[in-house]
Design an enzyme around this catalytic site. Structure first.
Site, short mmCIF file in Angstrom:
data_model
loop_
_atom_site.label_atom_id
_atom_site.label_comp_id
_atom_site.label_asym_id
_atom_site.label_seq_id
_atom_site.Cartn_x
_atom_site.Cartn_y
_atom_site.Cartn_z
N THR A 25 -1.58 -0.88 4.36
CA THR A 25 -1.94 -1.82 3.31
C THR A 25 -1.13 -3.09 3.52
OG1 THR A 25 -2.50 -2.04 0.97
CG2 THR A 25 -0.34 -1.11 1.43
N CYS A 31 3.03 -5.56 -6.25
CA CYS A 31 2.34 -4.28 -6.15
C CYS A 31 3.25 -3.27 -5.44
CB CYS A 31 1.05 -4.40 -5.35
SG CYS A 31 -0.14 -5.53 -6.05
N HIS A 48 -2.26 1.65 -3.34
CA HIS A 48 -1.77 0.28 -3.53
C HIS A 48 -1.87 0.00 -5.03
CE1 HIS A 48 -1.74 -4.11 -1.93
NE2 HIS A 48 -1.44 -4.13 -3.21
#
Lengths: 164, 206
Positions: A25, A31, A48
């Site tokens: 990711t 995040c 995520h």
């Protein structure tokens, strides 16, 4: 050389992989990239996570991969269905940064640390040990987990490559 | 304010004009700073999935220089001035003869200068917008970062996170002698600010 499969996990998205494939990711800021790994079945999962809690959700059709409290149970469920044992799972996470810092900041701007705290709490509830984390700071990260070893590679502009 | 996908074409045009006036003033400010003409592209107003926002500046992992300001007041929002590294070095060279030899590193002084450039431009963007709408729009102290575009822009999308997977943003690109300066302005009003902007401009919304 054998080309390794890399499966992309988008923002507010979750996926699992096995058979030596990698999960990746990009662009984690506030995040949190949470990974779970079953070292026996060699199954890796990645979420995520964007926000700490689904309680604040105002969307009509909720994306459960977006919130820590819904994404982690869902990821565990999917990994279990594909042969992982919850008792063997170990966690690693990265992200939760605060990209820009200001004094007198509202709570919504402190989202990074809150994401990390929320993920931690949920992992504790499932008694999943956290083997490593690279969280906080004020910089972005890109992460990749190898489903054959569980090694999590973290890349950032300032600090280069790091493995946990 | 449940969904932005229902914005009418007319309303999007109004937002485009908002971007046009704001960035127009910022372009004028930049042109004065550089003492040469600066053009801008027609603003884009788009409802973009989070994933695609960073693609506008080269992708999630593209390293950029970003100046961020939180807009406070009647119509709060987030504002970014984003430039590619090459353009940043060029800007520094033209403006204050500060550019160092090393294209990959930035001194504190260089970052501070870029932050101030962003601050001046964003300030002129916002003040023209405030004049137009008669709304109070006060920028916070600016903050500058050199990092991946994805995490930087995501920071400004958090208010949208709890209500969907896309954000509405007003984007303008600067051009210098027809050559893209790769300077991008993003104004990302908070979801609740749109109705205030429309009302201030006399646009009827249901």
């Amino acid at each position: 050389m054998i080309q390794q499969d890399v499966i992309k996990v988008g923002m507010a998205d979750l996926k699992w992989a096995t058979g030596g494939a990698n999960l990746r990711t990009t662009g984690l800021g506030s995040c949190v990239g949470l990974t779970l790994y079953d070292p026996v079945a060699r199954i890796a999962g990645m979420a995520h996570v964007m926000l700490p809690s689904s309680e604040i959700a105002r969307e009509s059709t909720m994306n459960i991969a977006k919130y820590a409290d819904t994404a982690i149970p869902e990821l565990i469920g999917q990994m279990k269905a594909s042969g992982a044992a919850v008792g063997r799972l170990v966690a690693k996470m990265a992200g939760g940064a605060q990209m820009f810092a200001f004094s007198g900041q509202s709570d919504s701007m402190r989202i990074g640390p809150r994401n990390v705290e929320s993920c931690m709490e949920i992992l504790v509830n499932y008694s999943i040990p956290v083997l490593g984390q690279d969280t906080g700071g004020n910089y972005g990260r890109t992460i990749e987990i190898d489903s054959s070893s569980g090694v999590l590679t973290i890349r950032s502009v300032q600090f280069g490559i790091k493995e946990i | 304010m449940s969904s932005f996908s229902r914005f009418k074409a007319f309303e999007l045009d109004v937002l485009k004009e908002v971007g046009n006036i704001g960035a127009g003033n910022a372009a004028t400010a930049l042109s004065r700073l550089l003492d040469k003409p600066v053009d801008m592209a027609v603003p884009k107003v788009s409802l973009l999935p989070f994933e695609e926002v960073a693609d506008r500046v080269g992708g999630s992992e593209q390293v950029v220089i970003a100046v961020y300001l939180r807009v406070e007041g009647d119509a709060p929002g987030n504002m970014f001035f984003i430039i590619q590294e090459e353009a940043a070095k060029r800007l520094l060279g033209q403006l204050i003869s500060l550019a160092s030899e090393d294209p990959d590193s930035y001194s504190e002084m260089e970052m501070s200068a870029l932050c101030e450039i962003g601050n001046i431009l964003a300030g002129s963007y916002l003040s023209s917008l405030a004049d137009l709408t008669q709304l109070l729009m006060a920028p916070s102290v600016p903050s500058v970062a050199r990092d991946m575009a994805g995490p930087i822009l995501t920071y400004g999308l958090m208010q949208y996170g709890e209500m969907g997977d896309s954000a509405l943003l007003i984007e303008t690109t600067f051009l210098e002698d027809k050559e893209e300066l790769e300077g991008h302005f993003f104004l990302i009003p908070d979801p609740d600010s749109f109705s205030k902007i429309f009302k201030a401009l006399g646009v009827e919304t249901e």
